[in-house]
Design an enzyme around this catalytic site. Structure first.
Site, PDB file in Angstrom:
ATOM      1  CD  GLU A 263     -21.672  14.194 -57.817  1.00 30.67           C
ATOM      2  OE1 GLU A 263     -21.404  12.989 -57.706  1.00 30.67           O
ATOM      3  OE2 GLU A 263     -22.508  14.631 -58.655  1.00 30.67           O
TER       4      GLU A 263
ATOM      5  NE  ARG B  73     -36.720  25.399 -59.058  1.00 31.42           N
ATOM      6  CZ  ARG B  73     -37.508  24.963 -58.080  1.00 31.42           C
ATOM      7  NH1 ARG B  73     -37.103  25.051 -56.824  1.00 31.42           N
ATOM      8  NH2 ARG B  73     -38.695  24.445 -58.330  1.00 31.42           N
TER       9      ARG B  73
ATOM     10  CG  HIS C 151     -40.850  35.894 -57.243  1.00 33.10           C
ATOM     11  ND1 HIS C 151     -42.058  36.400 -57.650  1.00 33.10           N
ATOM     12  CD2 HIS C 151     -40.732  34.683 -57.832  1.00 33.10           C
ATOM     13  CE1 HIS C 151     -42.644  35.529 -58.455  1.00 33.10           C
ATOM     14  NE2 HIS C 151     -41.860  34.484 -58.581  1.00 33.10           N
TER      15      HIS C 151
END
Length: 771
Positions: free
Chosen positions: A14, A535, A714
């Site tokens: 969540e 993540r 990146h």
């Protein structure tokens, strides 16, 4: 029964949903705050219902608890535009993700986060939290650093819990560990010298917590399990004496985890604190020494339930160790707890409805671990008879696991016994191999290649999802993947790359893809663990002896090579990386589990070579991540890790070229181990450090070939040709032309095609200019 911290993400991730909705502008700050409050309330309620008696607060975070500490003490670099007062959420997330366009700054294909330097304020540097797979935002300090209380989060969350009826023990990251985790922008500044300025902020926070009614505070000083010098031990003592002088009535539980106290035991026991927590999962042998030396009035918190792995505990065996300590010290002088915060394990194994029932009966996630604590607490308080059924179930599960044919494979054990040292050595030295390989491939100087993966577009993810749901047939999915692969190979040929890759569109994750095809591994559906911020990762479960029932990558390699006359690299993940990114069985040494994986990968290398592969890349992205925290233990780890790599890579002919890839920012201190891996070509991440990584090669004459990354994947920014040639000229100062390959820093999976195309075109152009 205490917990030191719980998972923040929620049973169905969540927190990830709420954060990403907020970042994308779909929801506002109040919705995010409401979602967070709901998660905290559910966490406290869950612990209470499971029988936890010492419940933490301030263990929740939107992104990272070290970042929360930087915000609490006002250690906010000028670039973020904050001067004083409460730190806004926008500033907090700018530090975490970079300002303006943080969404672009993706992790690389190996999950290592970028630094947000594309535009606007960069994100703070991120690195691994001790030797876990969790990442923290590195605090930045400057000379003249000032600290001020700039977040009341710890006080607010204590108050919030109290309003809901929970008396909690607030958690703070200790001041000494916090400073040691930080980086100084000034080479002459020792972060520990900032302690006198930092402590008044801690004292202010602790006084406010005490005024709200907090009787206990948990202060985490995991630096006590590291190699510390006398100066650091002295600083620790001074810090805690100052805290004790300022708050003589506040009880402090000093927590250590991720290892044993070792030679820091006396320093820890000399601190003026009420309680000391020790990790007995990572360092079970320290119990006797700590119990013997600890002053009788010190409350010991014994971390007996493993907070970092997912195996069910053998509770009767733990009671055998705990009962003598409790009878010696008294029940009121002992707490039992997980070894560390439970943020490193998934939330609830009961959600795993697809998992093999026998395997599931051996597992304990966060909820089950709290249940185990409650059982231990009950047994210690009222006797084993009061929880006889639970203890029997625990012992039965341990016995069943030990005897299960799912865990043990006689064939694998036989192969391990037959391993010889010759199997971990190439037939000839590198100089002879290199001669054969140069004749075979005829590559130009400064050959160009990529690391392996190409962009996994929305179309690729959509097709994978449809196939997983059963709405896209096997045939149609394979056709789609073949088209993506063919298009990528054609494009690589068109721009003039010398050595090609197939793009890895069939792979979901570089470890999961192999784990799903190896025996001895299982996968969860809801076993998510926070890596950082939103993540999350779902580590494979390595539960038994490992073997490879059938070839894993040969079919896709053959298809890809059939489309081009140029060399096509076979692409594999190495055994050490598979091990370090999994939940690993705890019934055999890690080195043995790794050796089994190495033999399985060796079989795949052999099959690729027999199918015609002349270049095979074995990625070891996580080799460095497995380094023990104490330097005295490095050699043992590196010896077996390197041996496992060599075991999987050495069964090929001299003319077959073995590549490996590593992405991390530091390897000067393990350069000997990297050289002894004896890969023909190693590609590394160097663009962000402006080739500083290659400083090791000024004095260390690395014999083999090396591809220093010239394109920072990146960032969405496209590097110019002259920027890449500039980096290559720096590389040339440390390496011979004959050694240098040209490649990006890492795989391109997380980038967009519109970024990758011009960057690789420029890279090929840079190679031509160097020739």
């Amino acid at each position: 029964m205490a917990t030191l911290g719980t998972p923040r993400i929620g049973p169905r991730r969540e927190l990830k949903t709420a954060l990403e909705s907020y970042w994308s502008g779909k929801s506002d700050e109040s919705a995010l705050l409401e979602a967070a409050a709901g998660l905290r309330a559910a966490n406290w309620a869950r612990q209470k219902s499971l029988g936890v008696t010492v419940i933490p607060s301030n263990d929740f975070t939107f992104y990272d608890h070290v970042l929360d500490t930087s915000v609490m003490v006002g250690a906010i670099p000028d670039i973020y535009g904050w001067k004083s007062g409460p730190v806004p959420l926008a500033t907090y997330f700018a530090m975490a993700r970079g300002a303006q366009g943080g969404n672009d700054d993706a992790a690389c294909a190996h999950g290592h986060q970028g630094d947000g330097h594309a535009h606007g304020a960069p994100a703070q540097e991120m690195t691994k939290w001790f030797d876990t797979n969790y990442h923290y935002m590195v605090p930045e300090f400057t000379s003249g650093q000032r600290f001020q209380l700039s977040s009341l989060k710890a006080i607010d969350e204590y108050r919030e819990a109290k309003a809901l009826g929970y008396q909690t023990r607030p958690v703070l990251l200790g001041p000494v560990t916090y400073l040691k985790l930080g980086k100084s922008k000034d080479a002459n500044l020792d972060p520990l010298s900032l302690l006198p300025d930092l402590l008044p902020v801690y004292i202010d926070v602790l006084k406010r917590l005490a005024a709200e009614g907090a009787e206990w505070v948990q202060i985490d000083e995991p630096c006590l399990v590291l190699d510390l010098d006398d100066a650091t031990r002295k600083v620790l003592r001074a810090a805690y004496e100052q805290l004790a002088d300022a708050l003589p009535k506040l009880k402090v539980m000093l927590t250590t985890y991720f290892g044993g106290l070792g030679d820091n035991l006396d320093a820890a026991l000399s601190l003026p604190v009420t309680g000391l927590h020790i990790d007995l999962a990572r360092a079970p042998d320290q119990l006797e020494a700590v119990a013997a030396k600890a002053p009788h009035d010190l409350i010991l918190s014994l971390g007996v339930i493993d907070g970092r792995n997912i195996w069910r505990a053998n509770l009767p065996a733990l009671l055998d160790r705990l009962e003598p300590v409790v009878s010696e010290r008294g029940a009121d002088r002992v707490q039992i707890a997980p070894s560390c915060s439970l943020l490193h394990v998934p939330i609830d194994v009961s959600l795993e409805t697809d998992l093999d029932a026998e395997l599931k009966s051996w597992l304990a996630f966060s909820v089950q671990k709290m249940g185990e604590l409650a059982t231990l607490g009950e047994a210690l308080a009222k006797g084993r008879a009061s929880v006889a059924d639970a203890l029997k179930a625990s012992a039965d599960a341990a016995a069943a696991r030990k005897a299960s044919p799912k865990v043990h494979d006689a064939k694998v054990e036989g192969r391990i016994a037959a391993v010889t040292s010759d199997m971990a050595r190439r037939k000839s030295a590198f100089a002879e191999r290199a001669k054969l390989q140069r004749e075979r491939f005829g590559l130009p100087p400064f050959p160009t290649t990529t690391i392996g993966s190409f962009p996994q577009t929305a179309e690729v993810r959509k097709a994978r999802s449809a196939h997983a749901k059963g709405t896209l047939s096997d045939t149609d999915y394979e056709k789609f993947l073949q088209e993506e692969t063919a298009r990528t190979i054609r494009w690589q040929e068109d721009i003039g790359l010398d050595v090609l890759v197939h793009g890895e569109f069939e792979r979901n994750d570089m470890v999961q893809y192999f784990g799903e095809q190896l025996s001895g591994f299982a996968f969860t559906r809801h076993g998510w663990v926070q890596s950082y911020g939103s993540r999350c990762v779902r580590p494979p479960v390595l539960f038994g002896d490992v073997s490879r029932p059938r070839p894993m990558t040969v079919g896709w390699w053959k298809y890809a090579q059939s489309l081009t006359a140029k060399p096509m690299k076979g692409m594999l993940t190495g055994p050490v990386t598979i091990l370090n990114w999994s939940f690993v069985r705890d019934d055999v040494p890690r080195s043995l589990a790794c050796r089994q994986i190495a033999l399985a990968i060796r079989d795949e290398v052999s099959d690729l070579e027999q199918a015609g592969a002349t270049m095979i890349q074995i990625d070891e992205a996580a080799l460095r991540e497995g380094l023990p925290l104490r330097r005295s233990e490095w050699k043992t780890y590196l010896d077996w890790a390197v041996e496992c790599f060599r075991l999987c890579a050495s069964g090929v002919a001299d003319a077959t070229q073995i590549h490996t890839h590593m992405c991390y920012s530091e390897f000067n201190d393990i350069i000997d181990a990297i050289a002894s891996m004896d890969a023909d070509v190693i590609s590394i991440e160097t663009s962000r450090s402006k080739m500083e990584l290659l400083d090791a090669f000024k004095t260390y004459k690395y014999p083999n070939e090396i591809g220093p990354g010239v394109y920072d994947i990146h960032s969405p920014r496209v590097p110019a040709v002259d920027e890449m040639t500039g980096l290559l000229k720096l590389a040339r100062e440390r390496l011979s032309d004959r050694q240098i390959w040209i490649n990006p820093d890492c795989g391109l999976k997380t980038r967009k095609w519109e970024e990758v195309r011009p960057a690789l075109v420029n890279m090929v152009e840079a190679a031509k200019l160097m020739r």
